[in-house]
Design an enzyme around this catalytic site. Sequence first.
Site, PDB file in Angstrom:
ATOM      1  N   SER A 151       0.832  -1.212   0.000  1.00 36.49           N
ATOM      2  CA  SER A 151       0.000   0.000   0.000  1.00 36.49           C
ATOM      3  C   SER A 151       0.862   1.256   0.000  1.00 36.49           C
ATOM      4  CB  SER A 151      -0.931   0.017   1.218  1.00 36.49           C
ATOM      5  OG  SER A 151      -0.178   0.122   2.409  1.00 36.49           O
TER       6      SER A 151
ATOM      7  N   SER B 244       7.434   4.507  18.199  1.00 36.18           N
ATOM      8  CA  SER B 244       7.920   5.830  17.785  1.00 36.18           C
ATOM      9  C   SER B 244       8.136   6.721  18.991  1.00 36.18           C
ATOM     10  CB  SER B 244       6.875   6.451  16.861  1.00 36.18           C
ATOM     11  OG  SER B 244       7.134   7.822  16.681  1.00 36.18           O
TER      12      SER B 244
ATOM     13  N   TYR C 277      -2.289   8.740  14.671  1.00 28.26           N
ATOM     14  CA  TYR C 277      -1.113   7.908  14.384  1.00 28.26           C
ATOM     15  C   TYR C 277      -0.346   7.621  15.676  1.00 28.26           C
ATOM     16  CZ  TYR C 277       3.834   7.167  13.479  1.00 28.26           C
ATOM     17  OH  TYR C 277       5.121   6.681  13.534  1.00 28.26           O
TER      18      TYR C 277
ATOM     19  N   LYS D  79       0.304   4.023  18.098  1.00 27.69           N
ATOM     20  CA  LYS D  79       1.571   3.489  18.613  1.00 27.69           C
ATOM     21  C   LYS D  79       1.462   3.257  20.127  1.00 27.69           C
ATOM     22  CE  LYS D  79       3.802   3.304  14.753  1.00 27.69           C
ATOM     23  NZ  LYS D  79       3.953   1.974  14.114  1.00 27.69           N
TER      24      LYS D  79
ATOM     25  N   ASN E 233       7.693  14.643   5.264  1.00 23.95           N
ATOM     26  CA  ASN E 233       8.879  14.634   6.115  1.00 23.95           C
ATOM     27  C   ASN E 233      10.001  15.473   5.515  1.00 23.95           C
ATOM     28  OD1 ASN E 233       7.787  11.426   6.634  1.00 23.95           O
ATOM     29  ND2 ASN E 233       7.996  12.836   8.332  1.00 23.95           N
TER      30      ASN E 233
HETATM   31  C1  UD1 Z   1       6.834  12.805  12.521  1.00 22.71           C
HETATM   32  C2  UD1 Z   1       6.362  12.111  13.741  1.00 22.71           C
HETATM   33  C3  UD1 Z   1       7.056  10.785  13.902  1.00 22.71           C
HETATM   34  C4  UD1 Z   1       6.890   9.969  12.659  1.00 22.71           C
HETATM   35  C5  UD1 Z   1       7.456  10.755  11.498  1.00 22.71           C
HETATM   36  C6  UD1 Z   1       7.306   9.957  10.221  1.00 22.71           C
HETATM   37  C7  UD1 Z   1       5.639  13.489  15.608  1.00 22.71           C
HETATM   38  C8  UD1 Z   1       6.079  14.314  16.776  1.00 22.71           C
HETATM   39  N1  UD1 Z   1       6.620  12.929  14.922  1.00 22.71           N
HETATM   40  O1  UD1 Z   1       8.146  13.251  12.812  1.00 22.71           O
HETATM   41  O2  UD1 Z   1       6.528  10.076  14.968  1.00 22.71           O
HETATM   42  O3  UD1 Z   1       7.543   8.749  12.811  1.00 22.71           O
HETATM   43  O4  UD1 Z   1       6.778  12.001  11.382  1.00 22.71           O
HETATM   44  O5  UD1 Z   1       6.132  10.225   9.548  1.00 22.71           O
HETATM   45  O6  UD1 Z   1       4.485  13.358  15.333  1.00 22.71           O
HETATM   46  N2  UD1 Z   1      10.022  20.319   8.471  1.00 22.71           N
HETATM   47  C9  UD1 Z   1      10.176  21.486   7.742  1.00 22.71           C
HETATM   48  N3  UD1 Z   1       9.803  21.487   6.420  1.00 22.71           N
HETATM   49  C10 UD1 Z   1       9.282  20.375   5.806  1.00 22.71           C
HETATM   50  C11 UD1 Z   1       9.121  19.179   6.557  1.00 22.71           C
HETATM   51  C12 UD1 Z   1       9.502  19.193   7.897  1.00 22.71           C
HETATM   52  O7  UD1 Z   1      10.638  22.505   8.266  1.00 22.71           O
HETATM   53  O8  UD1 Z   1       8.936  20.454   4.611  1.00 22.71           O
HETATM   54  C13 UD1 Z   1      10.460  20.289   9.880  1.00 22.71           C
HETATM   55  C14 UD1 Z   1       9.353  19.920  10.842  1.00 22.71           C
HETATM   56  O9  UD1 Z   1       8.641  21.055  11.233  1.00 22.71           O
HETATM   57  C15 UD1 Z   1      10.151  19.279  11.973  1.00 22.71           C
HETATM   58  C16 UD1 Z   1      11.347  18.620  11.263  1.00 22.71           C
HETATM   59  O10 UD1 Z   1      11.425  19.269   9.998  1.00 22.71           O
HETATM   60  O11 UD1 Z   1      10.646  20.252  12.837  1.00 22.71           O
HETATM   61  C17 UD1 Z   1      11.160  17.132  11.040  1.00 22.71           C
HETATM   62  O12 UD1 Z   1       9.893  16.915  10.460  1.00 22.71           O
HETATM   63  P1  UD1 Z   1       9.445  15.489   9.887  1.00 22.71           P
HETATM   64  O13 UD1 Z   1      10.508  14.938   9.017  1.00 22.71           O
HETATM   65  O14 UD1 Z   1       8.069  15.646   9.302  1.00 22.71           O
HETATM   66  O15 UD1 Z   1       9.385  14.547  11.165  1.00 22.71           O
HETATM   67  P2  UD1 Z   1       8.629  14.738  12.562  1.00 22.71           P
HETATM   68  O16 UD1 Z   1       7.470  15.640  12.440  1.00 22.71           O
HETATM   69  O17 UD1 Z   1       9.646  15.035  13.589  1.00 22.71           O
END
Ligand code: UD1
Length: 346
Positions: free
Chosen positions: A42, A133, A158, A162, A207
């Site tokens: 999926s 997680s 989500y 967990k 992410n």
């Molecule tokens: C989230 C979840 C985590 C999950 C993971 C995978 C929470 C707290 N964490 O991690 O459990 O396993 O997603 O889906 O819910 N960022 C930017 N610009 C972007 C994307 C991200 O600035 O375009 C920043 C975010 O604001 C954050 C950091 O990068 O501060 C990491 O973000 P991300 O990679 O999405 O992971 P988490 O949110 O930490």
Amino acid sequence: MTEINPGDFKILVTGGAGYIGSHTVVELQKQGFPVVIVDNLSNSRDFVVDRIAEITGVAPEFHRFDLADRDKTAGFFASHPDLKAVIHFAAFKAVGESMGEPLKYYLNNLDALLNVLQGMRAAGVENLVFSSSCTVYGQPDDLPVRETSPVKDAWSPYANTKQMSEQIIRFTSSSFGLRAIALRYFNPVGAHETARIGELPLGIPNNLTPFITQTAAGLHECLKVFGDDYPTPDGTAIRDYIHVTDLARAHIAAVRRMFDGRSASDFEVFNVGTGNGYSVKEVIQSFERVSGKKLPVDIVSRRPGDIVQVWADTSLANRELCWEAEKTLDEMMLSAWEWQQSLSNQ
Ligand code: UD1
């Protein structure tokens, strides 16, 4: 330490065609463990299974079906009486999507887990590694966060699945002789050194790392940084990024602990991170350093639901699992970039 013969320990990897699952299958096969993958594809593609075979020289047994289907899962376990452990990855994982479609997340993630546990009980499979997680901690009061830190109210369905899954496993393990280890992942990034497997985000990635690499590849106009007004040294949020291969190795350490009879209790929990926190800006700088590419960046407002900062205390995993993360942030970014380039060249 007792030396087991890995060839005698067949392992079911659910979600084994996925991002972390595929890297774990590679590490298991490298160490000689026979692997069976169940995946409904999926959020992955069937070529991943061929790539695993290409990297390791061994084709894993592969079954495509949905573990949320109770009858199919029961049938699978009935026809695989020789399994010694299950590593359960198969689950939905997009935090944002789970806010919009909570029932989809509860039904899929919990049904699959319950069906796997029922199958394990029926087939007498006694060892389980569960993919949890750091999200279960929410924004911890103290850093680095330890396994004994409180599990906070979930911020998303989500995260809630967990937390609930850990509870289900904890109570189930004491009821039927199951041993289980939940690994609480911090932020998995990077890809296999061969650049043949890696993260395959469907649609626009949520992410940070896939968004960075896709932006560098010209697929997005700019990278949006979600907030630079956090109470951190450079104002951007801090996470504990861990190379997916290091994370994969932690699963092998966990199954070995159970096979060796070294578990301290029926249900154990370990943080799996590097113990280092990096800000979004530091991640971008690392990427720019290793790729030689300057990223177009736009600072926008904070993303709802994001925590300020989290990083792991990994001393329990280091000591008890005899495992340690090895790869640096630069290595994580370089491998993610090589993977992105290989995708672009396909
Ligand atoms: C989230 C979840 C985590 C999950 C993971 C995978 C929470 C707290 N964490 O991690 O459990 O396993 O997603 O889906 O819910 N960022 C930017 N610009 C972007 C994307 C991200 O600035 O375009 C920043 C975010 O604001 C954050 C950091 O990068 O501060 C990491 O973000 P991300 O990679 O999405 O992971 P988490 O949110 O930490």
